[in-house]
Design a protein around this motif. Structure first.
Motif, short mmCIF file in Angstrom:
data_model
loop_
_atom_site.label_atom_id
_atom_site.label_comp_id
_atom_site.label_asym_id
_atom_site.label_seq_id
_atom_site.Cartn_x
_atom_site.Cartn_y
_atom_site.Cartn_z
N MET A 299 0.84 -1.18 0.00
CA MET A 299 0.00 0.00 0.00
C MET A 299 0.89 1.24 0.00
N ASN A 300 0.53 2.24 -0.79
CA ASN A 300 1.28 3.48 -0.90
C ASN A 300 0.65 4.52 0.02
N ILE A 301 1.29 4.81 1.15
CA ILE A 301 0.75 5.74 2.13
C ILE A 301 1.06 7.17 1.70
N LYS A 302 0.06 8.04 1.82
CA LYS A 302 0.19 9.44 1.42
C LYS A 302 -0.11 10.34 2.61
N LYS A 303 0.32 11.59 2.49
CA LYS A 303 -0.01 12.60 3.49
C LYS A 303 -0.30 13.90 2.75
N ARG A 304 -0.79 14.90 3.47
CA ARG A 304 -1.09 16.20 2.87
C ARG A 304 0.18 17.03 2.79
N CYS A 305 0.23 17.89 1.80
CA CYS A 305 1.30 18.87 1.65
C CYS A 305 1.35 19.73 2.91
N SER A 306 2.54 20.10 3.36
CA SER A 306 2.70 20.88 4.59
C SER A 306 2.37 22.36 4.42
N LYS A 307 2.17 22.81 3.21
CA LYS A 307 1.78 24.20 2.98
C LYS A 307 0.38 24.41 3.54
N VAL A 308 0.23 25.40 4.37
CA VAL A 308 -1.06 25.67 5.01
C VAL A 308 -2.13 25.89 3.96
N ILE B 75 0.64 13.71 -1.07
CA ILE B 75 2.01 13.48 -1.53
C ILE B 75 2.59 12.27 -0.79
N PRO B 76 3.68 11.68 -1.28
CA PRO B 76 4.32 10.57 -0.55
C PRO B 76 4.81 11.04 0.82
N THR B 77 4.88 10.14 1.76
CA THR B 77 5.30 10.50 3.12
C THR B 77 6.76 10.93 3.17
N SER B 78 7.54 10.61 2.15
CA SER B 78 8.94 11.02 2.12
C SER B 78 9.11 12.48 1.73
N LYS B 79 8.06 13.12 1.24
CA LYS B 79 8.11 14.52 0.81
C LYS B 79 7.47 15.40 1.87
N THR B 80 7.73 16.71 1.77
CA THR B 80 7.14 17.67 2.69
C THR B 80 6.10 18.53 1.99
N TYR B 81 6.41 18.90 0.74
CA TYR B 81 5.51 19.76 -0.02
C TYR B 81 5.20 19.15 -1.38
N ASP C 186 17.20 19.07 18.24
CA ASP C 186 15.77 19.41 18.25
C ASP C 186 14.89 18.26 17.76
N GLY C 187 15.48 17.09 17.51
CA GLY C 187 14.70 15.93 17.09
C GLY C 187 14.11 16.07 15.70
N PHE C 188 14.74 16.86 14.84
CA PHE C 188 14.27 17.09 13.46
C PHE C 188 12.86 17.67 13.44
N CYS C 189 12.47 18.35 14.52
CA CYS C 189 11.14 18.97 14.62
C CYS C 189 11.28 20.47 14.76
N CYS C 190 10.33 21.19 14.20
CA CYS C 190 10.29 22.64 14.33
C CYS C 190 10.10 23.00 15.80
N VAL C 191 10.95 23.90 16.32
CA VAL C 191 10.85 24.26 17.73
C VAL C 191 9.64 25.15 18.02
N LYS C 192 9.02 25.71 16.98
CA LYS C 192 7.86 26.58 17.16
C LYS C 192 6.54 25.80 17.12
N CYS C 193 6.39 24.92 16.11
CA CYS C 193 5.08 24.27 15.92
C CYS C 193 5.14 22.74 16.01
N GLY C 194 6.31 22.15 15.99
CA GLY C 194 6.44 20.70 16.13
C GLY C 194 6.39 19.91 14.85
N ARG C 195 6.16 20.58 13.70
CA ARG C 195 6.18 19.86 12.42
C ARG C 195 7.62 19.49 12.06
N GLU C 196 7.77 18.78 10.95
CA GLU C 196 9.10 18.39 10.48
C GLU C 196 9.93 19.64 10.16
#
Length: 121
Positions: free
Chosen positions: A1-10, A16-22, A67-77
């Motif tokens: 199964m090909n898992i997808k997620k939403r683009c990080s742009k508000v 998009i593939p989980t390996s991408k951000t936008y 920082d655990g590869f997380c944004c220190v402001k909002c917690g996203r990647e």
């Protein structure tokens, strides 16, 4: 199964593939124009040389690890290692790990606008 997620742009719902951000629409759309502006002056070339150094790349990675590869402001990647006090204000702090934070694109853009107002840069 090909898992997808939403683009990080508000507001973007592109899947998009989980390996991408936008999605393609929100990835590096101004990169070439920005690079031309950034390297057109001697100051711009100095900054470009700095951000290409092994020392910066190592420090950047250390900041991401801390920082655990997380944004220190909002917690996203986190995608950008940001200087808390900009290098244009304090060049001497450019390689200080305590002056580096991990941010996502959105939080980095907000902080950059705040810095422009705060430091008049």
């Amino acid at each position: 199964m090909n898992i997808k997620k939403r683009c990080s742009k508000v507001g973007c719902n592109e899947l998009i593939p989980t390996s991408k951000t936008y999605c393609k629409k929100h990835t590096n759309h101004n990169y070439k124009r920005y690079e031309k502006i950034r390297t057109s002056t001697e100051e711009g070339r100095t900054y470009k040389r700095f951000y290409d150094t092994k020392e910066w790349k190592s420090l950047r990675y250390q900041g991401f690890l801390r920082d655990g590869f997380c944004c220190v402001k909002c917690g996203r990647e986190a995608e950008i290692a940001d200087h808390i006090i900009p290098t244009k204000v304090r060049w001497d702090l450019r390689l200080d790990i305590n002056n580096v934070q991990s941010l996502c694109f959105e939080c980095h853009n907000k902080k950059t606008n705040e810095d422009k107002n705060r430091y008049s840069i």
